[in-house]
Design a protein around this motif. Structure first.
Motif, PDB file in Angstrom:
ATOM      1  N   ARG A  43       0.809  -1.226   0.000  1.00 13.51           N
ATOM      2  CA  ARG A  43       0.000   0.000   0.000  1.00 13.51           C
ATOM      3  C   ARG A  43       0.837   1.270   0.000  1.00 13.51           C
ATOM      4  O   ARG A  43       0.319   2.365  -0.188  1.00 13.51           O
ATOM      5  N   PHE A  44       2.155   1.132   0.189  1.00 10.89           N
ATOM      6  CA  PHE A  44       3.050   2.288   0.161  1.00 10.89           C
ATOM      7  C   PHE A  44       3.778   2.413  -1.178  1.00 10.89           C
ATOM      8  O   PHE A  44       4.599   3.290  -1.362  1.00 10.89           O
ATOM      9  N   GLY A  45       3.485   1.489  -2.102  1.00  6.68           N
ATOM     10  CA  GLY A  45       4.065   1.564  -3.443  1.00  6.68           C
ATOM     11  C   GLY A  45       5.331   0.760  -3.644  1.00  6.68           C
ATOM     12  O   GLY A  45       5.958   0.861  -4.700  1.00  6.68           O
ATOM     13  N   PHE A  46       5.724  -0.057  -2.675  1.00  4.84           N
ATOM     14  CA  PHE A  46       6.924  -0.869  -2.811  1.00  4.84           C
ATOM     15  C   PHE A  46       6.597  -2.213  -3.443  1.00  4.84           C
ATOM     16  O   PHE A  46       5.622  -2.859  -3.060  1.00  4.84           O
ATOM     17  N   VAL A  47       7.419  -2.643  -4.416  1.00  2.00           N
ATOM     18  CA  VAL A  47       7.268  -3.977  -4.995  1.00  2.00           C
ATOM     19  C   VAL A  47       7.779  -4.969  -3.957  1.00  2.00           C
ATOM     20  O   VAL A  47       8.937  -4.932  -3.561  1.00  2.00           O
ATOM     21  N   ARG A  48       6.904  -5.843  -3.488  1.00  2.00           N
ATOM     22  CA  ARG A  48       7.258  -6.773  -2.415  1.00  2.00           C
ATOM     23  C   ARG A  48       7.473  -8.193  -2.900  1.00  2.00           C
ATOM     24  O   ARG A  48       8.104  -8.994  -2.229  1.00  2.00           O
ATOM     25  N   ALA A  49       6.917  -8.541  -4.063  1.00  2.00           N
ATOM     26  CA  ALA A  49       7.108  -9.878  -4.617  1.00  2.00           C
ATOM     27  C   ALA A  49       6.893  -9.814  -6.118  1.00  2.00           C
ATOM     28  O   ALA A  49       6.242  -8.904  -6.624  1.00  2.00           O
ATOM     29  N   ARG A  50       7.481 -10.791  -6.794  1.00  2.00           N
ATOM     30  CA  ARG A  50       7.346 -10.867  -8.239  1.00  2.00           C
ATOM     31  C   ARG A  50       7.352 -12.336  -8.637  1.00  2.00           C
ATOM     32  O   ARG A  50       8.119 -13.127  -8.127  1.00  2.00           O
TER      33      ARG A  50
ATOM     34  N   LEU B 293       1.166  -8.309   4.705  1.00  2.00           N
ATOM     35  CA  LEU B 293       1.634  -6.955   4.401  1.00  2.00           C
ATOM     36  C   LEU B 293       0.737  -5.898   5.029  1.00  2.00           C
ATOM     37  O   LEU B 293       1.214  -4.849   5.469  1.00  2.00           O
ATOM     38  N   ARG B 294      -0.549  -6.162   5.080  1.00  2.00           N
ATOM     39  CA  ARG B 294      -1.495  -5.195   5.650  1.00  2.00           C
ATOM     40  C   ARG B 294      -1.222  -4.961   7.137  1.00  2.00           C
ATOM     41  O   ARG B 294      -1.485  -3.878   7.665  1.00  2.00           O
ATOM     42  N   ALA B 295      -0.679  -5.975   7.797  1.00  2.00           N
ATOM     43  CA  ALA B 295      -0.394  -5.865   9.226  1.00  2.00           C
ATOM     44  C   ALA B 295       0.922  -5.125   9.507  1.00  2.00           C
ATOM     45  O   ALA B 295       1.169  -4.723  10.634  1.00  2.00           O
ATOM     46  N   GLU B 296       1.739  -4.936   8.481  1.00  2.00           N
ATOM     47  CA  GLU B 296       3.019  -4.260   8.673  1.00  2.00           C
ATOM     48  C   GLU B 296       2.833  -2.749   8.802  1.00  2.00           C
ATOM     49  O   GLU B 296       1.994  -2.169   8.122  1.00  2.00           O
ATOM     50  N   PRO B 297       3.657  -2.113   9.627  1.00  2.00           N
ATOM     51  CA  PRO B 297       3.590  -0.644   9.714  1.00  2.00           C
ATOM     52  C   PRO B 297       4.222  -0.017   8.469  1.00  2.00           C
ATOM     53  O   PRO B 297       4.894  -0.688   7.697  1.00  2.00           O
TER      54      PRO B 297
END
Length: 126
Positions: free
Chosen positions: A83-90, A112-116
């Protein structure tokens, strides 16, 4: 189209996990007309292939470096963007692991939703 259809069938689970499906297709298709009635599906047609070219830069890995820009990209590349715009997986369709299942995506989105927020000042200043 088969994997996109599979994801669209799980659109509500993906939405509950905080996700949105964004599909970038090379040309308009009548096969995806049903996407218009789904709330968390965005279909974009990349008729001039600029979007694909930009995201194709993320195709490289240590095991699949793709040093030449004229290397053929895989037929499907999927990205999980937080949700912050970072590519987390591919995921690439030509890798041994293949594409993520809808349940794997929902599990990853829930985590990911639970991460700050990770985009705080001082974390990555230049």
């Amino acid at each position: 189209m088969q994997h996109l259809d599979q994801l669209m069938q799980h659109e509500r689970d993906i939405a509950r996990a905080g996700g949105v499906i964004v599909a970038v297709l090379p040309s308009p298709s009548e096969k995806i007309a049903s996407a218009g009635v789904l709330r968390n599906v965005c279909v974009v047609f990349d008729v001039d292939h600029r979007i694909a070219a930009a995201w194709n830069l993320y195709r490289r890995t240590m095991s699949n470096p793709g040093f030449h820009d004229d290397d053929l990209p895989p037929s499907i590349i999927e990205f999980l963007i937080d949700r912050f715009g970072f590519v987390r997986a591919r995921w690439r369709s030509d890798e041994t692991e293949g594409l993520a299942s809808p349940s794997q995506l929902v599990e990853a989105m829930t985590q990911l939703r639970a991460e700050p927020e990770i985009n705080k000042r001082g974390v990555h200043d230049h």
